[in-house]
Design a protein around this motif. Structure first.
Motif, mmCIF file in Angstrom:
data_model
loop_
_atom_site.group_PDB
_atom_site.id
_atom_site.type_symbol
_atom_site.label_atom_id
_atom_site.label_comp_id
_atom_site.label_asym_id
_atom_site.label_seq_id
_atom_site.Cartn_x
_atom_site.Cartn_y
_atom_site.Cartn_z
ATOM 1 N N GLY A 34 6.990 -34.977 17.228
ATOM 2 C CA GLY A 34 5.614 -34.707 17.612
ATOM 3 C C GLY A 34 5.567 -34.308 19.075
ATOM 4 N N ASP A 35 4.424 -34.486 19.718
ATOM 5 C CA ASP A 35 4.336 -34.191 21.143
ATOM 6 C C ASP A 35 5.238 -35.134 21.931
ATOM 7 N N VAL A 36 5.726 -34.664 23.060
ATOM 8 C CA VAL A 36 6.628 -35.462 23.892
ATOM 9 C C VAL A 36 6.086 -35.483 25.319
ATOM 10 N N ALA A 37 5.756 -36.676 25.792
ATOM 11 C CA ALA A 37 5.308 -36.866 27.167
ATOM 12 C C ALA A 37 6.431 -37.517 27.959
ATOM 13 N N VAL A 38 6.560 -37.138 29.233
ATOM 14 C CA VAL A 38 7.609 -37.705 30.071
ATOM 15 C C VAL A 38 7.040 -38.024 31.444
ATOM 16 N N PHE A 39 7.490 -39.132 32.021
ATOM 17 C CA PHE A 39 7.117 -39.471 33.386
ATOM 18 C C PHE A 39 8.055 -38.764 34.348
ATOM 19 N N TRP A 40 7.452 -38.128 35.355
ATOM 20 C CA TRP A 40 8.212 -37.434 36.388
ATOM 21 C C TRP A 40 7.772 -37.962 37.749
ATOM 22 N N GLY A 41 8.737 -38.082 38.679
ATOM 23 C CA GLY A 41 8.395 -38.511 40.024
ATOM 24 C C GLY A 41 9.001 -39.847 40.406
ATOM 25 N N GLU A 51 11.498 -27.530 36.766
ATOM 26 C CA GLU A 51 12.711 -27.656 35.952
ATOM 27 C C GLU A 51 12.461 -28.509 34.722
ATOM 28 N N ALA A 52 11.683 -29.559 34.877
ATOM 29 C CA ALA A 52 11.357 -30.404 33.722
ATOM 30 C C ALA A 52 10.591 -29.600 32.671
ATOM 31 N N CYS A 53 9.633 -28.821 33.124
ATOM 32 C CA CYS A 53 8.829 -28.033 32.188
ATOM 33 C C CYS A 53 9.639 -26.921 31.534
ATOM 34 N N ASP A 54 10.604 -26.381 32.274
ATOM 35 C CA ASP A 54 11.393 -25.272 31.752
ATOM 36 C C ASP A 54 12.444 -25.704 30.736
ATOM 37 N N THR A 55 12.614 -27.005 30.533
ATOM 38 C CA THR A 55 13.548 -27.451 29.483
ATOM 39 C C THR A 55 13.041 -27.076 28.097
ATOM 40 N N THR A 59 5.778 -31.649 26.123
ATOM 41 C CA THR A 59 4.448 -31.063 25.997
ATOM 42 C C THR A 59 3.475 -31.638 27.017
ATOM 43 N N THR A 60 3.854 -32.757 27.632
ATOM 44 C CA THR A 60 3.067 -33.373 28.703
ATOM 45 C C THR A 60 4.028 -33.902 29.756
ATOM 46 N N VAL A 61 3.693 -33.665 31.016
ATOM 47 C CA VAL A 61 4.435 -34.269 32.119
ATOM 48 C C VAL A 61 3.450 -35.114 32.927
ATOM 49 N N ILE A 62 3.837 -36.364 33.177
ATOM 50 C CA ILE A 62 2.963 -37.305 33.872
ATOM 51 C C ILE A 62 3.539 -37.570 35.257
ATOM 52 N N ILE A 63 2.865 -37.067 36.279
ATOM 53 C CA ILE A 63 3.294 -37.272 37.657
ATOM 54 C C ILE A 63 2.980 -38.706 38.064
ATOM 55 N N SER A 64 3.975 -39.394 38.639
ATOM 56 C CA SER A 64 3.784 -40.815 38.931
ATOM 57 C C SER A 64 4.352 -41.176 40.306
ATOM 58 N N PHE A 65 3.637 -42.032 41.044
ATOM 59 C CA PHE A 65 2.387 -42.729 40.791
ATOM 60 C C PHE A 65 1.480 -42.612 42.009
ATOM 61 N N LEU A 66 0.162 -42.739 41.788
ATOM 62 C CA LEU A 66 -0.786 -42.949 42.870
ATOM 63 C C LEU A 66 -1.076 -44.444 42.943
ATOM 64 N N ARG A 67 -0.854 -45.007 44.138
ATOM 65 C CA ARG A 67 -1.054 -46.444 44.328
ATOM 66 C C ARG A 67 -1.935 -46.657 45.556
ATOM 67 N N GLY A 68 -2.052 -47.911 45.985
ATOM 68 C CA GLY A 68 -2.758 -48.225 47.218
ATOM 69 C C GLY A 68 -4.262 -48.259 47.106
ATOM 70 N N TRP A 297 10.375 -42.596 29.181
ATOM 71 C CA TRP A 297 10.580 -43.120 30.527
ATOM 72 C C TRP A 297 12.064 -42.968 30.851
ATOM 73 N N ASP A 298 12.375 -42.100 31.750
ATOM 74 C CA ASP A 298 11.571 -41.114 32.408
ATOM 75 C C ASP A 298 12.381 -39.837 32.471
ATOM 76 N N ARG A 299 11.958 -38.852 33.233
ATOM 77 C CA ARG A 299 12.681 -37.571 33.286
ATOM 78 C C ARG A 299 14.112 -37.756 33.796
ATOM 79 N N TYR A 300 14.311 -38.582 34.823
ATOM 80 C CA TYR A 300 15.651 -38.784 35.373
ATOM 81 C C TYR A 300 16.596 -39.334 34.316
#
Length: 311
Positions: A34-41, A51-55, A59-68, A297-300
């Motif tokens: 099905g759809d594949v989401a991955v955490f990046w960052g 590069e992650a998207c070009d693999t 279908t979803t890339v989740i930029i992580s994280f906003l904190r504080g 979890w996760d792109r790396y």
């Protein structure tokens, strides 16, 4: 600044996963689950967002994280990309979107031991965060004193990855106002003239239910997707399959994803070989009407272990 809804990337039927697993025990084909989401960052050695998207895998890339947020970190919102330079990320976001890939920003993140670096202790803190996210990352515009880290690139939505609350790093409690944040973010969709411009997702702990603050947010019914982590410090109360099914049953209007680690280096106790993932979870999950796909979890870890991506 609104984004144009892009067509979904089409994947082969999940039934082909079994054939691919039997034929090749090494890599779980991205054409199956099905759809594949991955955490990046989370690691600068994972490569760029582009590069992650070009693999062609995700279908979803989740930029992580906003904190504080919520008064932590000296009152400053902090974008933690683990050493990735900001230069070029905005162009990468637009490149990914041009390929039909959804790009989200995740707020919160795994709880840091003994510290609390985010919370939403008041309705006002939720309102402030919603305004900031809209103006700095989503479809809003720049305003005096505000910098858009990704320039004019407008992300597609926000993921709630909430592991801690306001009390000394503990779990998000009923006094945290994530439901207010969800309502305020979703309200921006009224500016997109009948289409979903701000997608809300939640990355939750395995055991159902999650903590009250998270559950209150999900109870708004505004979340398109729920990513269930079958890993992490809080283990599943039941089997992985049963735990996931409880989440799927609780939120039938949301697409529910199976969240797994891509390498034993990420969590050796929770790691599932591809065949185990299929036989123990996916072959049952795919029969549930609101099954969404996989969250990785996760792109790396996926890059070094080739769990679902071949590159």
């Amino acid at each position: 600044m609104a984004y144009t809804r892009r067509p979904s990337i089409l994947l082969f039927p999940l039934a082909l996963v079994l054939l691919s697993l039997l034929a090749s025990p090494g890599t779980l084909a991205a054409t199956g689950p099905g759809d594949v989401a991955v955490f990046w960052g989370r690691n600068k050695d994972e490569g760029t967002l582009r590069e992650a998207c070009d693999t062609g895998t995700y279908t979803t890339v989740i930029i992580s994280f906003l904190r504080g947020f919520g008064g932590h970190g000296g009152g400053a919102y902090t974008l933690d990309l683990s050493g990735h330079p900001l230069a070029g990320v905005g162009d990468d976001v637009k490149h990914c979107q041009s390929k039909g890939i959804l790009v989200l920003l995740s707020i919160g993140g795994p709880a840091a031991a003994g510290t609390a670096d985010y919370s939403l202790p008041s309705a006002q803190s939720a309102a402030d965060l919603a305004t900031y996210l809209w103006d700095a990352y989503l479809g809003g515009g720049s305003r005096p004193g505000l910098r858009r880290p990704f320039g004019d690139a407008a992300l597609d939505g926000v993921d709630f990855y909430i592991d801690q609350g306001q009390a000394g790093g503990g779990a998000a409690g009923a006094s945290d106002h994530y439901d207010e944040l969800a309502r305020r973010l979703y309200a921006y969709n009224s500016r997109y003239r009948g289409r979903l411009g701000v997608t809300l997702t939640a990355t939750v702990r395995c055991a159902y239910p999650d903590h009250p603050g998270v559950q209150a947010a999900l109870a708004t019914g505004l979340f398109s997707r729920v990513h269930v982590r079958l890993y992490g410090d809080l283990r599943c109360t039941w089997s992985d399959r049963e735990a996931w099914e409880k989440w799927a049953a609780a939120f039938p209007a949301s697409r529910v994803f199976v969240g797994v680690v891509a390498s034993p280096e990420a969590d050796k106790d929770a790691y599932m070989f591809q065949k185990d993932l299929y036989y123990n979870v996916l072959q049952f999950a795919q029969k549930v009407p609101n099954y969404g796909g996989l969250m990785i979890w996760d792109r790396y870890y996926d890059k070094i272990n080739h769990y679902i991506s071949s590159s």
